[in-house]
Motif scaffolding. Sequence first.
Motif, PDB file in Angstrom:
ATOM      1  N   THR A  27       0.866  -1.173   0.000  1.00  5.93           N
ATOM      2  CA  THR A  27       0.000   0.000   0.000  1.00  5.93           C
ATOM      3  C   THR A  27       0.908   1.230   0.000  1.00  5.93           C
ATOM      4  OG1 THR A  27      -0.107   0.197   2.411  1.00  5.93           O
ATOM      5  CG2 THR A  27      -1.739  -1.216   1.362  1.00  5.93           C
ATOM      6  N   HIS A  30      -0.130   8.670   1.061  1.00  9.38           N
ATOM      7  CA  HIS A  30      -0.272   9.853   0.211  1.00  9.38           C
ATOM      8  C   HIS A  30       1.066  10.560   0.008  1.00  9.38           C
ATOM      9  CE1 HIS A  30      -4.585   9.546  -0.224  1.00  9.38           C
ATOM     10  NE2 HIS A  30      -4.624   9.178   1.053  1.00  9.38           N
ATOM     11  N   THR A  59      -7.578  -2.493   1.207  1.00  6.08           N
ATOM     12  CA  THR A  59      -7.515  -3.134  -0.115  1.00  6.08           C
ATOM     13  C   THR A  59      -8.856  -3.651  -0.631  1.00  6.08           C
ATOM     14  OG1 THR A  59      -7.123  -5.376   0.694  1.00  6.08           O
ATOM     15  CG2 THR A  59      -5.183  -3.944   0.455  1.00  6.08           C
ATOM     16  N   ALA A  92      -7.546   0.260  -3.695  1.00  5.57           N
ATOM     17  CA  ALA A  92      -7.082   1.137  -2.615  1.00  5.57           C
ATOM     18  C   ALA A  92      -8.254   1.778  -1.891  1.00  5.57           C
ATOM     19  CB  ALA A  92      -6.150   2.207  -3.166  1.00  5.57           C
ATOM     20  N   ALA A  97      -3.308   5.381  -0.651  1.00  2.41           N
ATOM     21  CA  ALA A  97      -3.461   6.198  -1.850  1.00  2.41           C
ATOM     22  C   ALA A  97      -3.417   5.343  -3.108  1.00  2.41           C
ATOM     23  CB  ALA A  97      -2.364   7.261  -1.900  1.00  2.41           C
ATOM     24  N   ALA A  98      -2.660   4.240  -3.043  1.00  2.00           N
ATOM     25  CA  ALA A  98      -2.508   3.347  -4.197  1.00  2.00           C
ATOM     26  C   ALA A  98      -2.030   1.985  -3.699  1.00  2.00           C
ATOM     27  CB  ALA A  98      -1.510   3.925  -5.197  1.00  2.00           C
ATOM     28  N   ALA A 100       0.150  -1.728  -5.155  1.00  2.00           N
ATOM     29  CA  ALA A 100       0.956  -2.341  -6.216  1.00  2.00           C
ATOM     30  C   ALA A 100       1.552  -3.628  -5.680  1.00  2.00           C
ATOM     31  CB  ALA A 100       2.068  -1.405  -6.672  1.00  2.00           C
ATOM     32  N   HIS A 111      10.328   1.158  -5.416  1.00  2.00           N
ATOM     33  CA  HIS A 111       9.416   1.909  -4.558  1.00  2.00           C
ATOM     34  C   HIS A 111      10.169   2.391  -3.315  1.00  2.00           C
ATOM     35  CE1 HIS A 111       6.399   0.115  -7.082  1.00  2.00           C
ATOM     36  NE2 HIS A 111       6.711  -1.093  -6.669  1.00  2.00           N
TER      37      HIS A 111
END
Length: 129
Positions: A27, A30, A59, A92, A97-98, A100, A111
């Motif tokens: 995760t 922000h 998630t 998300a 915020a996102a 992957a 990352h």
Amino acid sequence: MTTALKNKPKRQRATVILLRDNAVLLTFTHSGIALLPGGNIERGELAIMAAARELYEETSLIATSLRFVFEHESNTTIHQVFLAEADGNPVAGDDAAALAFHAGNPAGAAHKLSPGTIDILTRFQHQTK
């Protein structure tokens, strides 16, 4: 470490490792920091229940299996780490915020992983060899 940090009780966190095709779900905050799904264990809450709740909140995945793998202690946090299985595609939510999936060496990740995430993933990889 300062005296204030030594005397402050450590945060209790349920941390979730979810694997798909040898990649781990991350995760993103922000501010762009990559973390494993998870969060605070509420007063009176079992760590496994916190892991299931946090996985869903961040998630939208419902865990079909959760297995305790180890406890990891950092400077500020005690992580109860669980290996999860879940069906469906993650989306998300909450404070994520996102999302992957990351495969490979956590220390060499593209990352921006938190130090705790690197430590937990490195330990997990060594444990599962």
